[in-house]
Design a protein around this motif. Structure first.
Motif, PDB file in Angstrom:
ATOM      1  N   PRO A 273       0.831  -1.207   0.000  1.00  0.00           N
ATOM      2  CA  PRO A 273       0.000   0.000   0.000  1.00  0.00           C
ATOM      3  C   PRO A 273       0.868   1.261   0.000  1.00  0.00           C
ATOM      4  CG  PRO A 273      -0.705  -1.526   1.714  1.00  0.00           C
ATOM      5  CD  PRO A 273       0.590  -2.046   1.168  1.00  0.00           C
ATOM      6  N   GLY A 274       0.385   2.289  -0.666  1.00  0.00           N
ATOM      7  CA  GLY A 274       1.141   3.532  -0.790  1.00  0.00           C
ATOM      8  C   GLY A 274       1.555   4.137   0.538  1.00  0.00           C
ATOM      9  N   TYR A 275       0.667   4.115   1.532  1.00  0.00           N
ATOM     10  CA  TYR A 275       1.001   4.727   2.818  1.00  0.00           C
ATOM     11  C   TYR A 275       2.135   3.982   3.519  1.00  0.00           C
ATOM     12  CZ  TYR A 275      -2.113   1.029   4.413  1.00  0.00           C
ATOM     13  OH  TYR A 275      -2.698  -0.190   4.621  1.00  0.00           O
ATOM     14  N   LEU A 276       2.203   2.654   3.378  1.00  0.00           N
ATOM     15  CA  LEU A 276       3.297   1.889   3.984  1.00  0.00           C
ATOM     16  C   LEU A 276       4.598   2.142   3.225  1.00  0.00           C
ATOM     17  CD1 LEU A 276       4.459  -0.092   5.999  1.00  0.00           C
ATOM     18  CD2 LEU A 276       3.635  -1.956   4.543  1.00  0.00           C
ATOM     19  N   LYS A 277       4.531   2.167   1.904  1.00  0.00           N
ATOM     20  CA  LYS A 277       5.731   2.462   1.107  1.00  0.00           C
ATOM     21  C   LYS A 277       6.246   3.850   1.452  1.00  0.00           C
ATOM     22  CE  LYS A 277       8.708   1.703  -2.285  1.00  0.00           C
ATOM     23  NZ  LYS A 277       9.567   2.856  -2.254  1.00  0.00           N
ATOM     24  N   ASN A 278       5.361   4.814   1.610  1.00  0.00           N
ATOM     25  CA  ASN A 278       5.754   6.170   1.990  1.00  0.00           C
ATOM     26  C   ASN A 278       6.465   6.164   3.342  1.00  0.00           C
ATOM     27  OD1 ASN A 278       5.620   9.157   1.649  1.00  0.00           O
ATOM     28  ND2 ASN A 278       4.328   8.995   3.463  1.00  0.00           N
ATOM     29  N   CYS A 279       5.926   5.429   4.291  1.00  0.00           N
ATOM     30  CA  CYS A 279       6.534   5.318   5.620  1.00  0.00           C
ATOM     31  C   CYS A 279       7.940   4.727   5.513  1.00  0.00           C
ATOM     32  CB  CYS A 279       5.642   4.461   6.514  1.00  0.00           C
ATOM     33  SG  CYS A 279       6.239   4.238   8.197  1.00  0.00           S
ATOM     34  N   ILE A 280       8.081   3.671   4.740  1.00  0.00           N
ATOM     35  CA  ILE A 280       9.387   3.030   4.574  1.00  0.00           C
ATOM     36  C   ILE A 280      10.350   3.972   3.846  1.00  0.00           C
ATOM     37  CG2 ILE A 280      10.610   1.121   3.466  1.00  0.00           C
ATOM     38  CD1 ILE A 280       8.035  -0.566   3.984  1.00  0.00           C
ATOM     39  N   ASP A 281       9.855   4.705   2.851  1.00  0.00           N
ATOM     40  CA  ASP A 281      10.718   5.661   2.151  1.00  0.00           C
ATOM     41  C   ASP A 281      11.266   6.705   3.119  1.00  0.00           C
ATOM     42  OD1 ASP A 281      10.396   4.347  -0.256  1.00  0.00           O
ATOM     43  OD2 ASP A 281       8.881   5.736  -1.020  1.00  0.00           O
ATOM     44  N   TRP A 282      10.425   7.200   4.008  1.00  0.00           N
ATOM     45  CA  TRP A 282      10.893   8.150   5.026  1.00  0.00           C
ATOM     46  C   TRP A 282      11.925   7.487   5.938  1.00  0.00           C
ATOM     47  CZ3 TRP A 282      10.909  13.164   5.437  1.00  0.00           C
ATOM     48  CH2 TRP A 282       9.900  13.940   4.860  1.00  0.00           C
ATOM     49  N   ILE A 283      11.605   6.306   6.447  1.00  0.00           N
ATOM     50  CA  ILE A 283      12.516   5.601   7.363  1.00  0.00           C
ATOM     51  C   ILE A 283      13.866   5.375   6.695  1.00  0.00           C
ATOM     52  CG2 ILE A 283      12.931   3.392   8.536  1.00  0.00           C
ATOM     53  CD1 ILE A 283       9.829   3.245   8.919  1.00  0.00           C
ATOM     54  N   SER A 284      13.853   5.052   5.418  1.00  0.00           N
ATOM     55  CA  SER A 284      15.093   4.721   4.707  1.00  0.00           C
ATOM     56  C   SER A 284      16.030   5.910   4.571  1.00  0.00           C
ATOM     57  CB  SER A 284      14.769   4.154   3.329  1.00  0.00           C
ATOM     58  OG  SER A 284      14.332   5.177   2.451  1.00  0.00           O
ATOM     59  N   ARG A 285      15.530   7.120   4.745  1.00  0.00           N
ATOM     60  CA  ARG A 285      16.364   8.313   4.593  1.00  0.00           C
ATOM     61  C   ARG A 285      17.006   8.756   5.903  1.00  0.00           C
ATOM     62  NH1 ARG A 285      14.490   6.493   0.373  1.00  0.00           N
ATOM     63  NH2 ARG A 285      14.317   7.697  -1.515  1.00  0.00           N
ATOM     64  N   LEU A 286      16.597   8.151   7.009  1.00  0.00           N
ATOM     65  CA  LEU A 286      17.160   8.550   8.301  1.00  0.00           C
ATOM     66  C   LEU A 286      18.646   8.199   8.384  1.00  0.00           C
ATOM     67  CD1 LEU A 286      14.327   7.465  10.753  1.00  0.00           C
ATOM     68  CD2 LEU A 286      15.140   9.801  10.360  1.00  0.00           C
ATOM     69  N   PRO A 287      19.421   9.051   9.036  1.00  0.00           N
ATOM     70  CA  PRO A 287      20.828   8.690   9.261  1.00  0.00           C
ATOM     71  C   PRO A 287      20.902   7.442  10.139  1.00  0.00           C
ATOM     72  CG  PRO A 287      20.334  10.942  10.029  1.00  0.00           C
ATOM     73  CD  PRO A 287      19.048  10.319   9.604  1.00  0.00           C
ATOM     74  N   ASN A 288      21.978   6.689  10.018  1.00  0.00           N
ATOM     75  CA  ASN A 288      22.127   5.445  10.793  1.00  0.00           C
ATOM     76  C   ASN A 288      20.894   4.564  10.616  1.00  0.00           C
ATOM     77  OD1 ASN A 288      24.665   6.282  11.885  1.00  0.00           O
ATOM     78  ND2 ASN A 288      23.509   7.636  13.229  1.00  0.00           N
ATOM     79  N   GLN A 289      20.591   4.264   9.380  1.00  0.00           N
ATOM     80  CA  GLN A 289      19.410   3.499   8.963  1.00  0.00           C
ATOM     81  C   GLN A 289      18.917   2.530  10.042  1.00  0.00           C
ATOM     82  OE1 GLN A 289      16.503   1.890   7.803  1.00  0.00           O
ATOM     83  NE2 GLN A 289      17.093   3.467   6.376  1.00  0.00           N
ATOM     84  N   PRO A 290      17.745   2.788  10.629  1.00  0.00           N
ATOM     85  CA  PRO A 290      17.271   1.952  11.736  1.00  0.00           C
ATOM     86  C   PRO A 290      16.902   0.518  11.353  1.00  0.00           C
ATOM     87  CG  PRO A 290      15.626   3.616  11.189  1.00  0.00           C
ATOM     88  CD  PRO A 290      16.848   3.914  10.362  1.00  0.00           C
ATOM     89  N   LEU A 291      16.606   0.260  10.092  1.00  0.00           N
ATOM     90  CA  LEU A 291      16.261  -1.105   9.693  1.00  0.00           C
ATOM     91  C   LEU A 291      17.485  -1.942   9.316  1.00  0.00           C
ATOM     92  CD1 LEU A 291      12.989  -0.457   7.682  1.00  0.00           C
ATOM     93  CD2 LEU A 291      13.210  -1.783   9.788  1.00  0.00           C
ATOM     94  N   ASP A 292      18.649  -1.322   9.260  1.00  0.00           N
ATOM     95  CA  ASP A 292      19.861  -2.046   8.907  1.00  0.00           C
ATOM     96  C   ASP A 292      20.135  -3.156   9.912  1.00  0.00           C
ATOM     97  OD1 ASP A 292      22.273  -2.561   7.445  1.00  0.00           O
ATOM     98  OD2 ASP A 292      23.397  -1.475   8.980  1.00  0.00           O
ATOM     99  N   LYS A 293      20.149  -4.394   9.435  1.00  0.00           N
ATOM    100  CA  LYS A 293      20.401  -5.599  10.240  1.00  0.00           C
ATOM    101  C   LYS A 293      19.357  -5.843  11.333  1.00  0.00           C
ATOM    102  CE  LYS A 293      25.274  -5.505   9.290  1.00  0.00           C
ATOM    103  NZ  LYS A 293      26.246  -4.458   9.431  1.00  0.00           N
ATOM    104  N   LYS A 294      18.240  -5.164  11.268  1.00  0.00           N
ATOM    105  CA  LYS A 294      17.170  -5.344  12.255  1.00  0.00           C
ATOM    106  C   LYS A 294      16.374  -6.608  11.920  1.00  0.00           C
ATOM    107  CE  LYS A 294      16.289  -2.857  15.072  1.00  0.00           C
ATOM    108  NZ  LYS A 294      16.650  -2.814  16.505  1.00  0.00           N
ATOM    109  N   PRO A 295      16.161  -7.502  12.891  1.00  0.00           N
ATOM    110  CA  PRO A 295      15.303  -8.672  12.644  1.00  0.00           C
ATOM    111  C   PRO A 295      13.864  -8.229  12.346  1.00  0.00           C
ATOM    112  CG  PRO A 295      16.617  -8.971  14.627  1.00  0.00           C
ATOM    113  CD  PRO A 295      16.764  -7.534  14.215  1.00  0.00           C
TER     114      PRO A 295
END
Length: 182
Positions: free
Chosen positions: A86-108
């Protein structure tokens, strides 16, 4: 010791089966996990690099990023829109992906979906996996949760009433607990 899990999921709909699924995890996994659910996707504007700088992030995004970083794992729960995310989830992930020190990196991470149809959201899960792999999240491959014919699995209050589905979710959560510790 209980694991802290941040759930990103649900839907924009008030009576979404995916919201019901997320809220049922709290009861199903209460012995092993502390859950926090984020589903207010309206807090994030549509992603546009012109609308922010490295020092000017939406406050909701910073909160989501902190919650992901501080969680032991993340569970995405999502419906399937037009065979995809869904667009709203993709938008959320796009925002998250731009944060410094990517929070999803290696996250289970693990994924669940519910659908009125016979595939239970399988296609959205595969597309979401592709996105999460790019972000270097550690996506759990098995056990997968596809809640098919969701209307028959929940009562009118949103309580999950299908024992087989509850057992599948328990199996996934047990596997996720192990996966987090690997």
């Amino acid at each position: 010791m209980k694991k802290n899990i941040f759930i990103i999921g649900g839907s924009l709909r008030k009576k979404s089966y995916n919201k019901f699924l997320a809220s049922n995890l709290i009861e199903i996994g209460k012995n092993d996990f502390n859950f926090e659910i984020f589903s207010d996707f309206n807090l994030l504007p549509m992603y546009n690099t012109d609308d922010h700088s490295e020092n000017d992030w939406p406050s909701a995004l910073l909160e989501i990023g902190d919650k992901i970083k501080n969680a032991d794992g993340v569970i995405f729960i999502t419906p399937e829109y037009n065979f995809s995310v869904p667009g709203y989830l993709k938008n959320c992930i796009d925002w998250i992906s731009r944060l410094p020190n990517q929070p999803l990196d290696k996250k289970p991470v693990c994924i669940q979906s519910a659908s009125l149809g016979p595939l239970g959201g399988a296609r959205v899960q595969y597309h979401l996996r592709q996105i999460l792999v790019f972000l270097n999240a550690r996506v759990m491959n098995k056990n997968e949760i596809f809640v098919t014919f969701a209307k028959t699995k929940f009562d009118e209050t949103g309580k999950l009433i299908d024992e087989q589905t509850i057992n599948f979710i328990k199996d996934q959560l047990n596997g996720f607990k192990i996966f987090i510790n690997e």
